[in-house]
Write a protein that holds these residues in place. Structure first.
Motif, PDB file in Angstrom:
ATOM      1  N   ASP A   1      13.374   4.993 -11.830  1.00 42.90           N
ATOM      2  CA  ASP A   1      13.385   6.376 -11.370  1.00 42.90           C
ATOM      3  C   ASP A   1      12.218   6.565 -10.409  1.00 42.90           C
ATOM      4  OD1 ASP A   1      13.233   9.150 -11.021  1.00 42.90           O
ATOM      5  OD2 ASP A   1      13.908   9.544 -13.067  1.00 42.90           O
ATOM      6  N   LEU A   2      12.527   6.809  -9.147  1.00 44.71           N
ATOM      7  CA  LEU A   2      11.475   6.945  -8.148  1.00 44.71           C
ATOM      8  C   LEU A   2      10.511   8.088  -8.463  1.00 44.71           C
ATOM      9  CD1 LEU A   2      13.246   6.221  -4.749  1.00 44.71           C
ATOM     10  CD2 LEU A   2      11.928   4.680  -6.209  1.00 44.71           C
ATOM     11  N   ARG A   3      10.968   9.072  -9.198  1.00 48.74           N
ATOM     12  CA  ARG A   3      10.073  10.183  -9.553  1.00 48.74           C
ATOM     13  C   ARG A   3       8.941   9.704 -10.458  1.00 48.74           C
ATOM     14  NH1 ARG A   3      15.499  13.417 -10.688  1.00 48.74           N
ATOM     15  NH2 ARG A   3      15.734  11.436 -11.737  1.00 48.74           N
ATOM     16  N   GLU A   4       9.130   8.563 -11.126  1.00 50.83           N
ATOM     17  CA  GLU A   4       8.082   7.971 -11.973  1.00 50.83           C
ATOM     18  C   GLU A   4       7.178   7.022 -11.194  1.00 50.83           C
ATOM     19  OE1 GLU A   4      10.629   7.731 -16.134  1.00 50.83           O
ATOM     20  OE2 GLU A   4      10.109   5.893 -15.091  1.00 50.83           O
ATOM     21  N   LEU A   5       7.558   6.695  -9.970  1.00 48.87           N
ATOM     22  CA  LEU A   5       6.837   5.671  -9.206  1.00 48.87           C
ATOM     23  C   LEU A   5       6.105   6.268  -8.015  1.00 48.87           C
ATOM     24  CD1 LEU A   5       9.549   2.861  -9.288  1.00 48.87           C
ATOM     25  CD2 LEU A   5       7.543   3.119 -10.759  1.00 48.87           C
ATOM     26  N   GLN A   6       5.348   7.307  -8.253  1.00 48.05           N
ATOM     27  CA  GLN A   6       4.620   7.977  -7.188  1.00 48.05           C
ATOM     28  C   GLN A   6       3.141   7.594  -7.244  1.00 48.05           C
ATOM     29  OE1 GLN A   6       6.309   9.990  -4.776  1.00 48.05           O
ATOM     30  NE2 GLN A   6       7.939   8.877  -5.835  1.00 48.05           N
ATOM     31  N   GLY A   7       2.598   7.179  -6.113  1.00 45.29           N
ATOM     32  CA  GLY A   7       1.182   6.846  -6.011  1.00 45.29           C
ATOM     33  C   GLY A   7       0.916   5.357  -6.139  1.00 45.29           C
TER      34      GLY A   7
ATOM     35  N   LEU B   1       0.846  -1.194   0.000  1.00 49.35           N
ATOM     36  CA  LEU B   1       0.000   0.000   0.000  1.00 49.35           C
ATOM     37  C   LEU B   1       0.880   1.242   0.000  1.00 49.35           C
ATOM     38  CD1 LEU B   1      -2.725  -1.105   2.559  1.00 49.35           C
ATOM     39  CD2 LEU B   1      -2.877  -1.070   0.054  1.00 49.35           C
ATOM     40  N   TRP B   2       0.546   2.182  -0.868  1.00 49.21           N
ATOM     41  CA  TRP B   2       1.334   3.394  -1.033  1.00 49.21           C
ATOM     42  C   TRP B   2       1.578   4.105   0.293  1.00 49.21           C
ATOM     43  CZ3 TRP B   2       4.807   5.474  -3.835  1.00 49.21           C
ATOM     44  CH2 TRP B   2       5.106   6.826  -3.709  1.00 49.21           C
ATOM     45  N   ASP B   3       0.531   4.266   1.079  1.00 47.08           N
ATOM     46  CA  ASP B   3       0.691   5.000   2.343  1.00 47.08           C
ATOM     47  C   ASP B   3       1.673   4.314   3.284  1.00 47.08           C
ATOM     48  OD1 ASP B   3      -0.974   7.044   1.562  1.00 47.08           O
ATOM     49  OD2 ASP B   3      -2.754   6.199   2.535  1.00 47.08           O
ATOM     50  N   ASP B   4       1.834   2.995   3.153  1.00 43.02           N
ATOM     51  CA  ASP B   4       2.765   2.260   4.012  1.00 43.02           C
ATOM     52  C   ASP B   4       4.217   2.363   3.535  1.00 43.02           C
ATOM     53  OD1 ASP B   4       0.563   1.428   5.476  1.00 43.02           O
ATOM     54  OD2 ASP B   4       0.488  -0.562   4.534  1.00 43.02           O
ATOM     55  N   VAL B   5       4.425   2.589   2.238  1.00 39.32           N
ATOM     56  CA  VAL B   5       5.789   2.504   1.684  1.00 39.32           C
ATOM     57  C   VAL B   5       6.279   3.781   1.013  1.00 39.32           C
ATOM     58  CG1 VAL B   5       5.592   0.015   1.355  1.00 39.32           C
ATOM     59  CG2 VAL B   5       5.033   1.551  -0.544  1.00 39.32           C
ATOM     60  N   LYS B   6       5.487   4.840   1.014  1.00 36.30           N
ATOM     61  CA  LYS B   6       5.875   6.030   0.245  1.00 36.30           C
ATOM     62  C   LYS B   6       7.229   6.596   0.662  1.00 36.30           C
ATOM     63  CE  LYS B   6       2.787   9.034   2.856  1.00 36.30           C
ATOM     64  NZ  LYS B   6       1.565   9.831   2.726  1.00 36.30           N
ATOM     65  N   ARG B   7       7.641   6.341   1.897  1.00 35.22           N
ATOM     66  CA  ARG B   7       8.963   6.797   2.350  1.00 35.22           C
ATOM     67  C   ARG B   7      10.069   6.144   1.511  1.00 35.22           C
ATOM     68  NH1 ARG B   7      12.736   5.630   6.694  1.00 35.22           N
ATOM     69  NH2 ARG B   7      13.565   7.595   7.474  1.00 35.22           N
TER      70      ARG B   7
END
Length: 161
Positions: free
Chosen positions: A102-108, A5-11
Motif C-alpha cells: 500500500d503506497l499510503r504506507e510507504l511515504q518518506g 532517495l525519496w526526493d528522486d522517486v516520490k512520484r
C-alpha cells in the motif's frame, strides 16, 4: 543502505498517480521460489498471517498452497517486515511470486528504505529481479531489485520523460 532517495522517486509512490496498490512481482518463479520466500519470512521472523478466505491458518508448504483446487479461495499471506509496512502475497500462480503493498504506507525515506530492504531480501534469496509495476499496468515496472548490481534501481523516469 539507501538504494533510492525519496526526493528522486516520490512520484512513483503517489497513490493517485500509481494506484494505491502497485503490483510487485518476481517473474519466472517456481514452487521452490515460493517456498524460499516462505522460509525467508520464517527466518527473518517477520510477523505474518496466512489465510484462506476469512480463515487464518498455519503457513503451509508452498507446494500444498499452489496445488489447491481451481475453485478454492485464493490464499494470502500478510507479511509485516516492520510494524507499519505490510506486503500481501497472493498465491495466484506457481510461476510468479506476487504481492501488493500500500503506497499510503510507504511515504518518506524511512519507509522507502524498509521497502527497498524487503525487495533486496527477496531478490537476494531467489537470485531474481523483484519488480514493481503501477497498479493495473502489468509489465511496465518503474523500479525493482537488480540482481547484477545487488540493489533496488529505477527502471523508468520518475519525471515521466
Amino acid at each position: 543502505m539507501t538504494d533510492l532517495l525519496w526526493d528522486d522517486v516520490k512520484r512513483f509512490f503517489d497513490p493517485d498517480l500509481m494506484g494505491p496498490l502497485p503490483d510487485v512481482r518476481v517473474p519466472n518463479a517456481s514452487v521452490e521460489d515460493w517456498q524460499a520466500v516462505l522460509d525467508l519470512v520464517a527466518e527473518k521472523e517477520w510477523k505474518c498471517q496466512y489465510s484462506e478466505g476469512e480463515t487464518a491458518l498455519q503457513v503451509p508448504r508452498a507446494e500444498a498452497v499452489l496445488s489447491r483446487l481451481a475453485d478454492a479461495e485464493c490464499p494470502s499471506l500478510r507479511v509485516w517486515p516492520t510494524a507499519d509496512v505490510l506486503a500481501i502475497f497472493r498465491f495466484l500462480a506457481d510461476d510468479e511470486v506476487d504481492f501488493d503493498v500500500d503506497l499510503r504506507e510507504l511515504q518518506g525515506q524511512g519507509r522507502l528504505d524498509v521497502f527497498c530492504g524487503f525487495l533486496r531480501e527477496i531478490g537476494r534469496r531467489l537470485g531474481k529481479p523483484v519488480l514493481m509495476d503501477p497498479e493495473g499496468d502489468y509489465g511496465h515496472p518503474v523500479l525493482g531489485f537488480d540482481v547484477e548490481v545487488d540493489r533496488v534501481i529505477l527502471l523508468a523516469d520518475p519525471q515521466g520523460r
